[in-house]
Enzyme design. Structure first.
Site, PDB file in Angstrom:
ATOM      1  N   HIS A   1      -3.416   3.947  -2.385  1.00 46.87           N
ATOM      2  CA  HIS A   1      -4.227   3.085  -1.791  1.00 46.87           C
ATOM      3  C   HIS A   1      -4.836   3.567  -0.965  1.00 46.87           C
ATOM      4  CE1 HIS A   1      -1.668  -0.139  -3.922  1.00 46.87           C
ATOM      5  NE2 HIS A   1      -2.705  -0.518  -4.266  1.00 46.87           N
TER       6      HIS A   1
ATOM      7  N   SER B   1       2.822   4.106  -7.849  1.00 48.62           N
ATOM      8  CA  SER B   1       2.049   2.831  -8.477  1.00 48.62           C
ATOM      9  C   SER B   1       3.443   2.072  -6.987  1.00 48.62           C
ATOM     10  CB  SER B   1       2.551   2.614  -9.784  1.00 48.62           C
ATOM     11  OG  SER B   1       3.046   1.638 -10.695  1.00 48.62           O
ATOM     12  N   SER B   2       2.524   0.779  -7.090  1.00 46.98           N
ATOM     13  CA  SER B   2       3.945  -0.177  -6.085  1.00 46.98           C
ATOM     14  C   SER B   2       4.725  -0.653  -6.898  1.00 46.98           C
ATOM     15  CB  SER B   2       2.946  -1.849  -5.681  1.00 46.98           C
ATOM     16  OG  SER B   2       1.559  -1.054  -5.202  1.00 46.98           O
ATOM     17  N   ARG B   3       4.618  -0.610  -8.263  1.00 45.75           N
ATOM     18  CA  ARG B   3       5.650  -1.045  -8.930  1.00 45.75           C
ATOM     19  C   ARG B   3       7.416  -0.593  -9.595  1.00 45.75           C
ATOM     20  NH1 ARG B   3       1.574  -3.836 -11.949  1.00 45.75           N
ATOM     21  NH2 ARG B   3       1.968  -6.327 -11.803  1.00 45.75           N
TER      22      ARG B   3
ATOM     23  N   GLN C   1      -7.643   6.139 -10.881  1.00 47.17           N
ATOM     24  CA  GLN C   1      -8.009   6.647 -12.255  1.00 47.17           C
ATOM     25  C   GLN C   1      -6.712   6.252 -12.748  1.00 47.17           C
ATOM     26  OE1 GLN C   1      -9.446  10.663 -12.482  1.00 47.17           O
ATOM     27  NE2 GLN C   1     -11.093   9.840 -11.174  1.00 47.17           N
TER      28      GLN C   1
ATOM     29  N   LEU D   1       1.020  -1.407  -0.082  1.00 39.39           N
ATOM     30  CA  LEU D   1      -0.256   0.155   0.327  1.00 39.39           C
ATOM     31  C   LEU D   1       0.724   1.096   0.162  1.00 39.39           C
ATOM     32  CD1 LEU D   1      -2.904  -1.437   2.837  1.00 39.39           C
ATOM     33  CD2 LEU D   1      -2.970  -1.319   0.676  1.00 39.39           C
TER      34      LEU D   1
END
Ligand code: PAF
Length: 280
Positions: free
Chosen positions: A34, A185-187, A148, A30
């Protein structure tokens, strides 16, 4: 806050809840993106359920399922801080008792998945829709919150809800960015220092596109050319212009246009996505 790892207990606890239920489906790791969904869900519902599940059936065999960032303890603490009622953090066997080839899946129609991310990730949106549908059924959510940034996912989930009459309202939440405009982004955790610098050119290209459009440039070829120059050094998978309501491709940019990019950064080979509405 209840931390639940199995379907049986989740169903029992959901039955006990009084008032409205907001669901925030996540794959964990998270970040502030998030948290913005969770905060909004907390404001708008009596109870918030966060699911933390790295959904294997939305990853192709060549993708990053094994190395996808996982930080369950930290995620649980973050949810606790936000006043979440239930964190649902199941094992794969709880969600899928059968192998992928033998599961009943929800498959969105070809014309919405044969483009953008769906083109390079065959089967990805079948996996997303199927797990999201299961989470809707299990949590009986009144509202579910999606970012989004994953614009095609949001469009497809909304369509699934309409087409299959799910009794849930999909709440679309704005992209959260770092101060330098990198979309969260988690990435992003994969990015090397050099990658991060180069990755900034994705949002730079998108914000520049919006500026050019407001100055009157509507020719998509011109807009793409300028953007590709800004994103030089990135491996751009697509830059596409669609109608934000239908996801049909545009022939020229207008106020309904959503521009979407997917690109890989060279050192970590991380695939990043971002998008911008040309007018709002
Ligand atoms: O956006 C995500 O994190 C995932 O695709 C989702 C919606 C949690 C389904 O696994």
């Amino acid at each position: 806050m209840k931390i639940i790892d199995n379907v049986k207990e989740l169903k029992e606890e959901i039955k006990k809840l009084k008032g409205s239920i907001g669901l925030v489906p996540t794959m964990g790791a998270l970040h502030d993106g998030h948290l913005s969904l969770i905060k909004r869900a907390t404001r708008e519902n009596d109870n918030v359920v966060v699911s933390v599940f790295v959904n294997p059936i939305q990853f192709a065999p060549s993708e990053d399922l094994d190395k996808y960032p996982r930080q369950p303890e930290k995620d649980i603490q973050l949810c606790k801080n936000e006043g979440v009622k239930i964190v649902f953090i199941p094992k794969i066997s709880e969600m899928y008792s059968d192998d992928k080839g033998n599961l009943t899946l929800i498959c969105p129609p070809y014309n919405v998945v044969d483009k953008l991310c769906g083109k390079s990730r065959p089967g990805h949106f079948d996996g997303v829709c199927s797990v999201v549908a299961k989470l809707f059924n299990l949590t009986k959510a009144n509202k579910a919150y999606f970012g989004q940034k994953d614009a095609q996912q949001l469009f497809i989930v909304k369509k699934m809800v309409r087409d299959l009459n799910f009794d849930v309202q999909i709440v679309s939440c704005p992209i959260i960015r770092e101060p330098d405009n990198l979309a969260l982004s988690s990435r992003n955790k994969y990015l090397t220092q050099n990658d991060r610098k180069l990755a900034l050119n994705i949002s730079k290209a998108l914000f520049n596109l919006k500026k050019l459009f407001t100055q009157g440039v509507v020719d998509i070829r011109d807009l793409v050319d300028v953007s590709l120059k800004i994103m030089d050094g990135l491996d751009v998978e697509y830059i596409e212009f669609v109608d934000k309501n239908t996801f049909n491709f545009k022939t020229k940019a207008d106020r309904d246009t959503l521009v979407l990019v997917a690109a890989r950064v060279p050192e970590s080979n991380t695939r990043l996505i971002d998008n911008i509405k040309l007018w709002e």
